[in-house]
Design a protein around this motif. Structure first.
Motif, mmCIF file in Angstrom:
data_model
loop_
_atom_site.group_PDB
_atom_site.id
_atom_site.type_symbol
_atom_site.label_atom_id
_atom_site.label_comp_id
_atom_site.label_asym_id
_atom_site.label_seq_id
_atom_site.Cartn_x
_atom_site.Cartn_y
_atom_site.Cartn_z
ATOM 1 N N GLY A 64 0.821 -1.199 0.000
ATOM 2 C CA GLY A 64 0.000 0.000 0.000
ATOM 3 C C GLY A 64 0.854 1.247 0.000
ATOM 4 N N ALA A 65 0.251 2.373 -0.386
ATOM 5 C CA ALA A 65 1.001 3.623 -0.468
ATOM 6 C C ALA A 65 0.304 4.763 0.251
ATOM 7 C CB ALA A 65 1.227 4.007 -1.941
ATOM 8 N N GLY A 66 -0.688 4.445 1.104
ATOM 9 C CA GLY A 66 -1.408 5.476 1.831
ATOM 10 C C GLY A 66 -0.889 5.656 3.243
ATOM 11 N N ASN A 67 -1.609 6.465 4.027
ATOM 12 C CA ASN A 67 -1.193 6.747 5.397
ATOM 13 C C ASN A 67 -1.056 5.484 6.232
ATOM 14 O OD1 ASN A 67 -1.071 9.766 6.335
ATOM 15 N ND2 ASN A 67 -2.669 9.680 4.788
ATOM 16 N N SER A 68 -2.046 4.596 6.179
ATOM 17 C CA SER A 68 -2.001 3.392 6.997
ATOM 18 C C SER A 68 -0.810 2.525 6.637
ATOM 19 C CB SER A 68 -3.301 2.591 6.842
ATOM 20 O OG SER A 68 -4.401 3.295 7.361
ATOM 21 N N ALA A 69 -0.577 2.339 5.338
ATOM 22 C CA ALA A 69 0.534 1.500 4.900
ATOM 23 C C ALA A 69 1.859 2.039 5.403
ATOM 24 C CB ALA A 69 0.545 1.407 3.374
ATOM 25 N N VAL A 70 2.082 3.331 5.218
ATOM 26 C CA VAL A 70 3.353 3.933 5.611
ATOM 27 C C VAL A 70 3.516 3.900 7.129
ATOM 28 C CG1 VAL A 70 4.673 6.089 5.660
ATOM 29 C CG2 VAL A 70 3.539 5.351 3.557
ATOM 30 N N GLN A 71 2.472 4.238 7.861
ATOM 31 C CA GLN A 71 2.572 4.263 9.323
ATOM 32 C C GLN A 71 2.839 2.872 9.889
ATOM 33 O OE1 GLN A 71 -1.081 6.153 10.481
ATOM 34 N NE2 GLN A 71 -0.487 8.123 9.617
ATOM 35 N N ILE A 72 2.148 1.857 9.371
ATOM 36 C CA ILE A 72 2.364 0.488 9.843
ATOM 37 C C ILE A 72 3.778 0.027 9.495
ATOM 38 C CG2 ILE A 72 1.695 -1.921 9.487
ATOM 39 C CD1 ILE A 72 -1.197 -0.932 9.210
ATOM 40 N N ALA A 73 4.212 0.300 8.266
ATOM 41 C CA ALA A 73 5.543 -0.133 7.842
ATOM 42 C C ALA A 73 6.638 0.510 8.690
ATOM 43 C CB ALA A 73 5.750 0.193 6.364
ATOM 44 N N VAL A 74 6.509 1.795 8.975
ATOM 45 C CA VAL A 74 7.502 2.492 9.803
ATOM 46 C C VAL A 74 7.516 1.922 11.211
ATOM 47 C CG1 VAL A 74 8.052 4.710 10.879
ATOM 48 C CG2 VAL A 74 7.498 4.607 8.435
ATOM 49 N N GLU A 75 6.343 1.662 11.764
ATOM 50 C CA GLU A 75 6.287 1.102 13.116
ATOM 51 C C GLU A 75 6.897 -0.299 13.159
ATOM 52 O OE1 GLU A 75 2.955 1.414 16.406
ATOM 53 O OE2 GLU A 75 2.422 -0.174 14.989
ATOM 54 N N LEU A 76 6.559 -1.135 12.178
ATOM 55 C CA LEU A 76 7.089 -2.489 12.139
ATOM 56 C C LEU A 76 8.598 -2.511 11.955
ATOM 57 C CD1 LEU A 76 4.430 -4.343 9.949
ATOM 58 C CD2 LEU A 76 5.015 -4.878 12.304
ATOM 59 N N ALA A 77 9.127 -1.523 11.209
ATOM 60 C CA ALA A 77 10.554 -1.503 10.900
ATOM 61 C C ALA A 77 11.420 -1.344 12.144
ATOM 62 C CB ALA A 77 10.858 -0.386 9.899
ATOM 63 N N ASP A 92 4.586 15.044 8.554
ATOM 64 C CA ASP A 92 5.288 16.178 9.143
ATOM 65 C C ASP A 92 6.792 16.104 8.871
ATOM 66 O OD1 ASP A 92 6.169 14.131 10.761
ATOM 67 O OD2 ASP A 92 5.246 14.877 12.601
ATOM 68 N N GLY A 93 7.166 15.192 7.996
ATOM 69 C CA GLY A 93 8.569 15.028 7.615
ATOM 70 C C GLY A 93 9.178 13.732 8.091
ATOM 71 N N ARG A 94 8.591 13.123 9.123
ATOM 72 C CA ARG A 94 9.170 11.900 9.692
ATOM 73 C C ARG A 94 9.105 10.729 8.734
ATOM 74 N NH1 ARG A 94 5.963 10.521 14.755
ATOM 75 N NH2 ARG A 94 4.292 11.418 13.486
ATOM 76 N N TYR A 95 7.967 10.520 8.095
ATOM 77 C CA TYR A 95 7.800 9.343 7.251
ATOM 78 C C TYR A 95 8.650 9.441 5.979
ATOM 79 C CZ TYR A 95 3.930 8.416 10.389
ATOM 80 O OH TYR A 95 3.168 8.179 11.510
ATOM 81 N N ARG A 96 8.690 10.617 5.393
ATOM 82 C CA ARG A 96 9.533 10.795 4.212
ATOM 83 C C ARG A 96 10.998 10.495 4.557
ATOM 84 N NH1 ARG A 96 9.093 14.109 -0.501
ATOM 85 N NH2 ARG A 96 7.220 15.104 0.343
ATOM 86 N N ALA A 97 11.421 10.946 5.736
ATOM 87 C CA ALA A 97 12.813 10.742 6.153
ATOM 88 C C ALA A 97 13.119 9.269 6.399
ATOM 89 C CB ALA A 97 13.110 11.556 7.411
ATOM 90 N N THR A 98 12.180 8.545 7.039
ATOM 91 C CA THR A 98 12.444 7.138 7.333
ATOM 92 C C THR A 98 12.468 6.292 6.059
ATOM 93 O OG1 THR A 98 10.084 6.823 7.801
ATOM 94 C CG2 THR A 98 11.533 7.209 9.674
#
Length: 290
Positions: free
Chosen positions: A108-121, A175-181
């Protein structure tokens, strides 16, 4: 939520509950909780609404306001049926703990996908698999939240839904965090896999990789099985047939809370009230002439 000192943020759970409770208290309507509608049928010029347990209600009009987040959508992904590892939808994801040390692919490429992926990482080896690049939109611009500007410019309520054959893909508010990760590879992003076999996925470059779990952050569809007995209410996919919330084939039936029903905010708390008021007026006019 008008009394919040800081409106330039997302409301907390208890604030949303308080808002809805106060709204219900002000409403001049009978409210039944703990009731599930099992079927809606035509009865002459009106409808019969059947509840689980056998109770029935009569109505001259029905508004389906169950929104767009009740039916998790599993996209037809290449090879997914042949994958024998764990597959779950984002609706069933609760925390990263069960995935610690495992190899996980989030689709996925939406908010949920990115947030879950960052948390899991933080505790697992994770890849975010997408059909195209992830698109980011700044959460704040010129010192104010994006939703402030959407409201101030009128874009939030602009009736753009009538021009869309299907809702557009939503960008990731950041807010910049997800793009950076993602830029740092935590998690990495890859194009969507092209196949699967057993517990291995096949990537576009031909690499075959052992994967423990796939998390599908592939969105939701309206959950409207109770309308299945109303001829013409739903299409073959179970989605409502409507124009800006009014059913196109069933007079007296309407929908509220659909994504891009009329505007960008149609499926949010800030927009659903406006759409509901508009729908009420459009339903009342033909009923008054009967």
């Amino acid at each position: 939520m008008d009394d919040l000192a800081d409106r330039d943020r997302y409301p907390h759970r208890d604030e949303v509950v308080a808002y809805l409770t106060a709204y219900a208290d002000r409403s001049d309507a009978e409210i039944r909780t703990g009731c599930r509608v099992s079927a809606v049928r035509r009865t002459g010029a009106g409808f019969e609404v059947e509840l689980d347990g056998g109770d029935r209600l009569s109505a001259r009009a029905v508004v389906a306001a169950s929104g767009t987040f009740g039916r998790p959508h599993r996209s037809a992904l290449p090879g997914l049926e042949e994958f024998t590892g764990q597959v779950l939808h984002a609706a069933d994801y609760r925390s990263p703990a069960p995935f610690t040390g495992r190899r996980v692919v989030v689709v996925g490429a939406g908010n949920s996908a990115v947030q879950i992926a960052v948390e899991l990482a933080e505790t697992a080896r994770v890849t975010l698999a997408t059909r195209g690049p992830v698109k980011f939109v700044a959460q704040r611009a010129l010192g104010r939240d994006l939703h402030f500007w959407l409201t101030r410019t009128g874009l939030d309520t602009a009736p753009l839904g009538r021009f869309l054959s299907r809702p557009p893909a939503q960008p990731v508010l950041d807010d910049g965090r997800y793009r950076a990760t993602l830029a740092a590879g935590q998690p990495e992003r890859r194009p969507l896999f092209t196949g699967a076999g057993g517990t291995k996925l096949v990537w576009p470059d031909g690499q075959r990789e052992e994967v423990d779990a796939i998390v599908l952050a592939t969105g939701y569809r309206p959950d409207l099985p109770y309308l299945a007995r109303l001829d013409g209410a739903l299409d073959a996919e179970g989605d409502p047939r409507h124009r800006e919330g009014l059913a196109t084939n069933v007079p007296g039936l309407a929908f509220v809370g659909l994504e891009w029903q009329r505007s960008l905010s149609s499926h949010s708390l800030r927009g659903v009230g406006r759409d509901a008021e508009r729908i009420a007026w459009r339903l009342a006019a033909p009923l008054a002439r009967r």
